[in-house]
Design an enzyme around this catalytic site. Structure first.
Site, PDB file in Angstrom:
ATOM      1  N   SER A 168       0.616  -1.357  -0.180  1.00 56.18           N
ATOM      2  CA  SER A 168       0.310   0.109  -0.264  1.00 56.18           C
ATOM      3  C   SER A 168       1.268   1.456  -0.048  1.00 56.18           C
ATOM      4  CB  SER A 168      -0.348   0.307   1.671  1.00 56.18           C
ATOM      5  OG  SER A 168      -0.570  -0.021   2.679  1.00 56.18           O
ATOM      6  N   LYS A 169       0.279   2.132  -0.148  1.00 53.51           N
ATOM      7  CA  LYS A 169       0.826   3.934  -0.064  1.00 53.51           C
ATOM      8  C   LYS A 169       1.941   3.598   1.085  1.00 53.51           C
ATOM      9  CE  LYS A 169      -0.697   6.709  -3.436  1.00 53.51           C
ATOM     10  NZ  LYS A 169       0.278   6.234  -4.001  1.00 53.51           N
ATOM     11  N   ARG A 170       1.574   2.841   2.191  1.00 49.68           N
ATOM     12  CA  ARG A 170       2.436   3.260   3.486  1.00 49.68           C
ATOM     13  C   ARG A 170       4.071   2.551   2.402  1.00 49.68           C
ATOM     14  NH1 ARG A 170       2.204  -0.392   7.205  1.00 49.68           N
ATOM     15  NH2 ARG A 170       0.351  -1.422   5.741  1.00 49.68           N
ATOM     16  N   GLY A 225       5.163   3.114  -0.008  1.00 53.00           N
ATOM     17  CA  GLY A 225       5.928   4.146  -0.793  1.00 53.00           C
ATOM     18  C   GLY A 225       5.304   3.911  -2.119  1.00 53.00           C
TER      19      GLY A 225
END
Ligand code: GLU
Length: 491
Positions: A245-247, A249
């Site tokens: 996920s976005k977490r 990167g």
């Protein structure tokens, strides 16, 4: 394969193309290309609140950038109302569905009660066995009816081409809604209609759709249709073991594009996220991957998205590129950074080839050309601070640069070659009894602002005589005007 392969990717346009969807698209595309089949693009845009036109464009742009060309489509679900109506009609006549008159409020209340009772949340079957009289009475009340599937007792099973025999008890599937009260199909029903109507032979998609597959198999049964073959792909994890996920990167293909990855690298990397050719090959061309690809070699365990490996792979692909292609790949990055223009690249192609050849070995990302090679294109760069301390503040630095200015100045422009400049520097070093390094290091800093880079005499000749002499003068001027060290420390 007996019947022709027809596969699809069916992104929902609610965001840019995610690496997970890109990997699914790639596997479908590889499967189609390997079996000389057909790859279809379907845009699942029925959820108006989440679909956006810009993402329809961006998803297509990313697929095109990756080179995953589709043979049919884009087919938009939002334009297929007539097709759905036909199948809704067919479903209405099936014994496997029943009208449900429960209102959204009633359903919400039941749901809350089930949550409060810590019971499994599912439809309570209120409308499952209504008598004809009860139905008529609801109709007379003016209640609109949704169509629910009547899930039989037992279990649903199928043979997954990646995970093998898959089973699910039917009471976990719930009597779900296929057609809403307004006559529109729900996601699972539309998906089944499309996959059947578009003649899909295989459905290859992320493992997060497993539950949908069991439900969809029940829909095929209700419509008396043969389901396609299913293959689910393992979920891609971040380095911490949770779903990527976005977490972690970057997650969208456009981000990797602007970070300086080659489409080719992404294809190679994504192919290896869950599949392997069965030998130790890692750096592979598109054709090699198509040739070796099979669903049997998809590994069911979840792969980890390893950014370091991605970078390494990009460097490998950059090194294998024809320099002409590399110039084309670098162009948007150099132009975006304002270092050059498309016209300038076109007119100085031979010179660009020299730059690219000098840098090719050193690049991991295309954008490294901007961060590590801007000095080829512009005089506007700063000297590395540590370099200044070590090379420019050193005793004799000015003399070294002045000596080089003179030695290079003595070479006529037409003879300003790698060999001549190198000989000139070495002779100068010899005449002063110094090591050549005493000249090479300050020269590199003067010409590039950096302490490392490609062979210095490549740099010298690529920049050319005039630029070299200018930059050496600039550096001498800079050193002469350096504040004393005490003043610099700010006391
Ligand atoms: N629209 C779904 C998604 O983007 C497609 C699922 C499927 O391939 O059936 O996940």
């Amino acid at each position: 394969m007996t019947s022709p392969v027809r596969v699809r990717i069916a992104p929902s346009p609610s965001g840019h193309l995610h690496v997970g969807t890109a990997r699914a698209a790639l596997y479908n595309w590889l499967f189609a290309r390997h079996h000389k089949g057909t790859f279809v693009l379907r845009i699942e845009d029925t959820d108006k609140t989440r679909s956006e036109e810009q993402y329809v464009d961006s998803i297509q742009a990313s697929l095109t950038w990756l080179g995953l060309n589709w043979d049919e489509g884009p087919v938009f679900q939002s334009q297929r109302g007539d097709v759905y109506d036909r199948y809704v009609e067919k479903l209405r006549h099936s014994d496997s569905v029943y009208p449900c008159y429960c209102t959204p409020d009633e359903l919400a209340a039941k749901r809350e009660q089930q949550l409060a009772d810590k019971a499994p949340v599912r439809y309570d079957g209120h409308c499952r066995d209504l008598t004809p009289e009860q139905r008529t009475s609801y109709e007379e009340e003016g209640r609109p009816a949704a169509l629910r599937i009547r899930i039989p007792e037992g279990e649903t099973s199928y043979q997954d081409l990646v995970y093998g025999e898959m089973k699910r008890p039917n009471d976990e599937l719930d009597d779900f809604i296929c057609v809403r009260a307004d006559g529109t199909p729900t996601y699972n029903f539309a998906c089944v209609i499309d996959d059947h109507d578009m003649g899909m032979s295989h459905v290859i998609r992320g493992n997060d759709h497993q539950v949908n597959t069991f439900k969809q198999i029940q829909i095929y049964r209700a419509l008396d249709l043969e389901p396609p073959r299913f293959a689910h792909l393992p979920l891609i994890l971040g380095p911490d073991g949770s779903k990527i996920s976005k977490r972690h990167g970057a997650t969208s293909v456009t981000e990797f594009e602007s970070m300086g990855y080659l489409p080719h690298t992404m294809v190679n990397f994504l192919a290896l996220l869950g599949w392997s050719p069965g030998d130790d090959r890692e750096v592979m061309t598109r054709d090699e991957i198509i040739e070796s690809f099979s669903l049997e070699r998809v590994n069911p365990s979840n792969p980890v998205f390893d950014q370091q490996k991605l970078q390494w792979l990009n460097g490998e692909h950059i090194r294998r590129m024809n320099p002409n292609d590399l110039i084309n790949a670098l162009r948007p990055h150099l132009v975006d950074a304002g270092l050059t223009t498309p016209l300038e690249i076109e007119t100085r192609w031979a010179w660009m080839l020299e730059v690219v050849t000098a840098m090719q070995e050193r690049l991991h990302l295309l954008t490294d050309m901007v961060t590590q090679g801007a000095y080829f294109f512009t005089d506007d760069f700063r000297y590395d601070e540590k370099g200044v301390k070590k090379q420019f503040r050193r005793e004799g630095a000015i003399d070294a640069l002045k000596g080089l200015a003179q030695a290079f100045g003595n070479i006529p422009d037409s003879e300003f070659t790698k060999e001549r400049t190198e000989t000139a520097l070495r002779e100068l070093a010899e005449s002063t009894g110094e090591k050549p390094a005493r000249y090479i290091h300050p020269l590199r800093l003067a010409l590039t602002g950096m302490t490392g880079g490609p062979g210095i005499f490549d740099v010298v000749t690529i920049l050319g005589r005039a630029r070299c002499l200018d930059r050496i003068q600039q550096a001498i001027h800079f050193i002469e005007n350096l504040p004393p060290v005490e003043a610099e420390s700010g006391s």
